[in-house]
Scaffold this motif. Structure first.
Motif, PDB file in Angstrom:
ATOM      1  N   VAL A   1       4.401 -14.618  11.651  1.00  0.00           N
ATOM      2  CA  VAL A   1       4.117 -15.616  12.066  1.00  0.00           C
ATOM      3  C   VAL A   1       2.827 -16.067  10.716  1.00  0.00           C
ATOM      4  N   PRO A   2       2.867 -16.939  10.428  1.00  0.00           N
ATOM      5  CA  PRO A   2       2.050 -17.996   8.956  1.00  0.00           C
ATOM      6  C   PRO A   2       0.497 -17.486   9.674  1.00  0.00           C
ATOM      7  N   GLY A   3      -0.524 -17.017   9.046  1.00  0.00           N
ATOM      8  CA  GLY A   3      -2.389 -16.919   8.573  1.00  0.00           C
ATOM      9  C   GLY A   3      -2.287 -15.884   9.675  1.00  0.00           C
ATOM     10  N   ILE A   4      -1.355 -15.107  10.443  1.00  0.00           N
ATOM     11  CA  ILE A   4      -2.031 -13.563  11.283  1.00  0.00           C
ATOM     12  C   ILE A   4      -1.780 -12.236  10.319  1.00  0.00           C
ATOM     13  N   ASP A   5      -2.908 -11.729  10.544  1.00  0.00           N
ATOM     14  CA  ASP A   5      -2.623 -10.601  10.036  1.00  0.00           C
ATOM     15  C   ASP A   5      -1.503  -9.573  11.121  1.00  0.00           C
ATOM     16  N   VAL A   6      -0.621  -8.948  10.477  1.00  0.00           N
ATOM     17  CA  VAL A   6       0.331  -8.135   9.564  1.00  0.00           C
ATOM     18  C   VAL A   6       0.343  -6.665   9.829  1.00  0.00           C
ATOM     19  N   LYS A   7      -0.225  -5.678  11.334  1.00  0.00           N
ATOM     20  CA  LYS A   7       0.334  -4.479  10.732  1.00  0.00           C
ATOM     21  C   LYS A   7       1.810  -4.034  11.644  1.00  0.00           C
ATOM     22  N   LEU A   8       2.513  -3.208   9.870  1.00  0.00           N
ATOM     23  CA  LEU A   8       3.245  -1.810  10.932  1.00  0.00           C
ATOM     24  C   LEU A   8       3.064  -0.647  10.938  1.00  0.00           C
ATOM     25  N   LEU A   9       3.700  -0.478  11.782  1.00  0.00           N
ATOM     26  CA  LEU A   9       3.162   1.085  12.370  1.00  0.00           C
ATOM     27  C   LEU A   9       4.376   1.603  12.566  1.00  0.00           C
ATOM     28  N   ILE A  10       4.022   2.521  11.471  1.00  0.00           N
ATOM     29  CA  ILE A  10       5.776   3.624  11.416  1.00  0.00           C
ATOM     30  C   ILE A  10       5.235   5.055  12.476  1.00  0.00           C
ATOM     31  N   HIS A  11       6.608   5.311  13.116  1.00  0.00           N
ATOM     32  CA  HIS A  11       5.797   6.379  14.804  1.00  0.00           C
ATOM     33  C   HIS A  11       6.267   7.831  13.628  1.00  0.00           C
ATOM     34  N   GLY A  12       5.935   8.625  12.817  1.00  0.00           N
ATOM     35  CA  GLY A  12       6.229   9.666  12.164  1.00  0.00           C
ATOM     36  C   GLY A  12       5.532   9.609  10.843  1.00  0.00           C
ATOM     37  N   LYS A  13       4.830  11.019  10.389  1.00  0.00           N
ATOM     38  CA  LYS A  13       4.038  10.918   9.477  1.00  0.00           C
ATOM     39  C   LYS A  13       5.457  11.443   8.285  1.00  0.00           C
ATOM     40  N   SER A  14       4.863  10.682   7.223  1.00  0.00           N
ATOM     41  CA  SER A  14       5.741  10.128   6.224  1.00  0.00           C
ATOM     42  C   SER A  14       5.551  10.423   5.098  1.00  0.00           C
ATOM     43  N   ILE A  15       6.717  11.219   4.172  1.00  0.00           N
ATOM     44  CA  ILE A  15       5.915  10.914   2.630  1.00  0.00           C
ATOM     45  C   ILE A  15       6.769   9.497   1.888  1.00  0.00           C
ATOM     46  N   LEU A  16       6.600   8.067   1.929  1.00  0.00           N
ATOM     47  CA  LEU A  16       7.380   6.550   1.816  1.00  0.00           C
ATOM     48  C   LEU A  16       6.952   6.140   0.266  1.00  0.00           C
ATOM     49  N   GLY A  17       7.690   5.486  -0.434  1.00  0.00           N
ATOM     50  CA  GLY A  17       7.840   4.938  -1.697  1.00  0.00           C
ATOM     51  C   GLY A  17       7.865   3.349  -1.194  1.00  0.00           C
ATOM     52  N   ILE A  18       7.105   2.376  -1.643  1.00  0.00           N
ATOM     53  CA  ILE A  18       6.987   1.425  -1.094  1.00  0.00           C
ATOM     54  C   ILE A  18       7.049   0.335  -2.501  1.00  0.00           C
ATOM     55  N   HIS A  19       8.999   0.476  -2.445  1.00  0.00           N
ATOM     56  CA  HIS A  19       8.657  -0.452  -4.533  1.00  0.00           C
ATOM     57  C   HIS A  19       9.016  -2.053  -4.399  1.00  0.00           C
ATOM     58  N   GLN A  20       8.080  -2.318  -3.328  1.00  0.00           N
ATOM     59  CA  GLN A  20       8.389  -4.056  -3.233  1.00  0.00           C
ATOM     60  C   GLN A  20       8.074  -4.609  -1.308  1.00  0.00           C
ATOM     61  N   LEU A  21       6.883  -5.469  -1.333  1.00  0.00           N
ATOM     62  CA  LEU A  21       6.502  -6.031  -0.113  1.00  0.00           C
ATOM     63  C   LEU A  21       6.416  -7.158  -0.334  1.00  0.00           C
ATOM     64  N   THR A  22       7.225  -7.953   0.095  1.00  0.00           N
ATOM     65  CA  THR A  22       7.262  -9.803   0.035  1.00  0.00           C
ATOM     66  C   THR A  22       6.588 -10.716   0.449  1.00  0.00           C
ATOM     67  N   VAL A  23       6.700 -11.381   0.694  1.00  0.00           N
ATOM     68  CA  VAL A  23       5.948 -12.679   2.093  1.00  0.00           C
ATOM     69  C   VAL A  23       7.569 -13.402   1.198  1.00  0.00           C
ATOM     70  N   ASP A  24       8.013 -14.603   2.004  1.00  0.00           N
ATOM     71  CA  ASP A  24       8.891 -15.366   1.723  1.00  0.00           C
ATOM     72  C   ASP A  24       9.561 -15.394   0.205  1.00  0.00           C
ATOM     73  N   GLY A  25       9.663 -14.147  -0.185  1.00  0.00           N
ATOM     74  CA  GLY A  25       9.900 -13.438  -1.830  1.00  0.00           C
ATOM     75  C   GLY A  25       8.667 -14.276  -2.521  1.00  0.00           C
ATOM     76  N   LYS A  26       7.812 -13.687  -2.228  1.00  0.00           N
ATOM     77  CA  LYS A  26       6.646 -13.322  -2.866  1.00  0.00           C
ATOM     78  C   LYS A  26       5.669 -11.952  -2.976  1.00  0.00           C
ATOM     79  N   ALA A  27       5.285 -11.611  -3.728  1.00  0.00           N
ATOM     80  CA  ALA A  27       4.756 -10.647  -3.962  1.00  0.00           C
ATOM     81  C   ALA A  27       3.603 -10.193  -3.414  1.00  0.00           C
ATOM     82  N   VAL A  28       3.192  -9.375  -2.029  1.00  0.00           N
ATOM     83  CA  VAL A  28       1.719  -9.912  -1.511  1.00  0.00           C
ATOM     84  C   VAL A  28       0.966  -8.457  -1.617  1.00  0.00           C
ATOM     85  N   SER A  29      -0.077  -8.475  -1.865  1.00  0.00           N
ATOM     86  CA  SER A  29      -1.140  -7.315  -1.326  1.00  0.00           C
ATOM     87  C   SER A  29      -0.861  -6.532  -0.179  1.00  0.00           C
ATOM     88  N   PHE A  30      -1.707  -5.404   0.055  1.00  0.00           N
ATOM     89  CA  PHE A  30      -1.280  -4.902   1.129  1.00  0.00           C
ATOM     90  C   PHE A  30      -2.309  -3.287   1.286  1.00  0.00           C
TER      91      PHE A  30
END
Length: 499
Positions: free
Chosen positions: A385-414
């Motif tokens: 939903v636009p305009g509301i803070d988003v939290k992605l919570l992943i269950h399980g400790k990880s080493i994660l490479g985040i190559h790209q994160l976009t909203v409607d195709g545009k890169a966003v900061s996180f």
């Protein structure tokens, strides 16, 4: 449902009574009672039993489970063996108890996974000492389907000259209900089971001959597919079927469980009879394919039965494609679709920690849970939903490479709760959190890679990475100190030379 643990109800509650405990308790009151067993479970019931099922009736155990499900054994085989041993009621995962004057229902089967025009409720009813079977359409669109069943019953009787076989007698009870005579006796699946246990090949072949006789009623005709055939079985190259034996009345559901042995052999379920030429070998293919008892044979023995029916590997391939098309014709709704819609997974116990990834998407008070089992790649799309803070919570400790994160195709900061960040690689000692502030869009896409997930070595790796960082810092400070000392000595030497 009270616990996320496998068999959690047994852990968190001591108020659960077994079937036998309930039975003893109610008997002690002197009341009449009756047990009903929804199958395969309470949430996704397609059959309600009051007695143990006949062999061959348990063909699938797909359930609408709430979360991941552990695959500890072959469910169908286990339940059939439990049933044969007389413990079906003891191992049922839920039941309904009717106390007082019990109903006349002995079994009900719902066909709700089908398209509306084929949805049926089939009931076995007992009135006094007499039993009957009713088939009632659930939607008005199903009345035409009942008309066809009645029509084919009369057509079969018109053509059938074989005194050894029959269709189960029926009469029209109402516009939306057919009533069938209840035929007592063993079904052929039970007889096949005994023959398989005894390795009696001749008996198995004799029972296949009964199916052959039931499939050979009417006028023999050449295979010539019409539009009706293509609608049901799909349009493809059928040249290999041109010389196959076909008959006017093609009941494709002549599986062993649908044939009862009494003074003759009765086909008790003949819903799927079509106005087109269908090879008898396809009918026999379905008989072999859908037999639980025959599935226990050695592959070479089962292959010999296919060969006996004139079914080679090429025909098997065509018939399997026809079977897929037939299932699509009957139902748009597949169990696999339901599982996908609810993000449900079936996992073997040893896969659970390493393969399943539970991810929660949280926006304000709304929380959606997803499960993924697609290897180390993390390429997923989420509706937001636009305009509301988003939290992605992943269950399980990880080493994660985040190559790209976009909203409607545009890169966003996180931001994240990573304990260590090395370029695009994030090291999490706790459940990873990826937060985006008030995104201006409807679709969140994340492209990443799990280098490690739920791995006990992550703590050690982060510790080593931090140690490497500390050593690098100390090395840099030492090098800086050495460089300073060296520079100081060079300056002193130069001063001496000047003097």
């Amino acid at each position: 449902e009270e616990s996320s643990l496998p068999y959690g109800n047994l852990v968190v509650s001591n108020h659960l009574l077994s079937f036998r405990e309930w039975e003893r308790l109610i008997k002690s009151t002197g009341e009449e009672f009756k047990f009903y067993f929804p199958y395969p479970d309470l949430d996704f019931t397609n059959t309600i039993y009051t007695n143990d099922p006949k062999l061959g009736q348990i063909q699938s155990v797909e359930t609408l489970f709430k979360d991941y499900r552990l695959m500890m054994f072959n469910d169908v085989q286990a339940l059939n063996e439990i049933n044969k041993s007389g413990y079906f009621k003891d191992f049922s995962n839920c039941f309904l108890i009717e106390i007082g004057s019990p109903s006349n229902v002995e079994m009900i089967k719902f066909s709700l996974e089908r398209k509306p025009e084929f949805q049926m409720m089939t009931s076995i009813l007992k009135n006094g000492t007499e039993r009957s079977v009713e088939k009632k359409c659930i939607c008005n669109a199903g009345i035409k389907h009942l008309d066809k069943i009645e029509e084919y019953y009369h057509r079969f009787n018109k053509y059938n000259q074989n005194l050894n076989i029959a269709y189960c007698p029926l009469k029209r009870k109402s516009q939306d209900t057919l009533e069938f005579k209840y035929i007592t006796g063993e079904n052929l699946e039970e007889k096949i089971e005994l023959a398989v246990m005894k390795r009696d090949r001749s008996k198995i072949e004799s029972y296949l001959k009964i199916i052959d006789e039931l499939a050979s009623v009417g006028e023999r005709s050449p295979f010539k597919p019409n539009q009706r055939f293509y609608d049901v079985f799909g349009k493809r190259n059928y040249s290999l079927l041109e010389n196959q034996e076909c008959y006017d009345i093609a009941n494709i559901d002549l599986i062993f469980g649908n044939v009862i042995c009494n003074n003759k052999y009765y086909a008790i379920d003949y819903e799927w009879v079509f106005d087109c030429t269908i090879p008898k070998s396809y009918i026999l293919f379905r008989t072999l394919l859908h037999s639980y008892a025959l599935s226990k044979l050695e592959p070479s023995d089962l292959e010999a039965l296919y060969e006996l029916c004139g079914i080679n590997e090429q025909l098997k391939d065509i018939f399997m494609e026809m079977e897929y098309s037939f299932q699509d014709y009957v139902s748009h709704l597949k169990i696999s679709d339901i599982q996908k819609e609810y993000h449900l997974l079936k996992l073997f116990p040893y896969d659970l920690e390493q393969r399943i990834r539970k991810i929660e998407l949280i926006q304000g008070e709304d929380k959606h849970t997803y499960y993924f089992d697609n290897g180390p790649s993390f390429n997923e799309t989420f509706d937001i939903v636009p305009g509301i803070d988003v939290k992605l919570l992943i269950h399980g400790k990880s080493i994660l490479g985040i190559h790209q994160l976009t909203v409607d195709g545009k890169a966003v900061s996180f931001t994240t709760n990573a304990d260590l960040i090395d370029g695009n690689n994030y090291y999490f000692l706790n459940d990873p959190e990826i937060c985006i502030c008030a995104p201006a869009g409807n679709q969140l896409d994340i492209d990443g890679y799990f280098y490690l997930f739920n791995d006990g070595n992550i703590d050690r790796i982060v510790e080593l990475m931090n140690l490497i960082g500390e050593l690098a810092g100390q090395n840099h400070a030492l090098q800086k100190h050495l460089d300073s000392l060296l520079s100081h000595r060079i300056v002193r030497l130069l001063d001496r030379k000047k003097k």
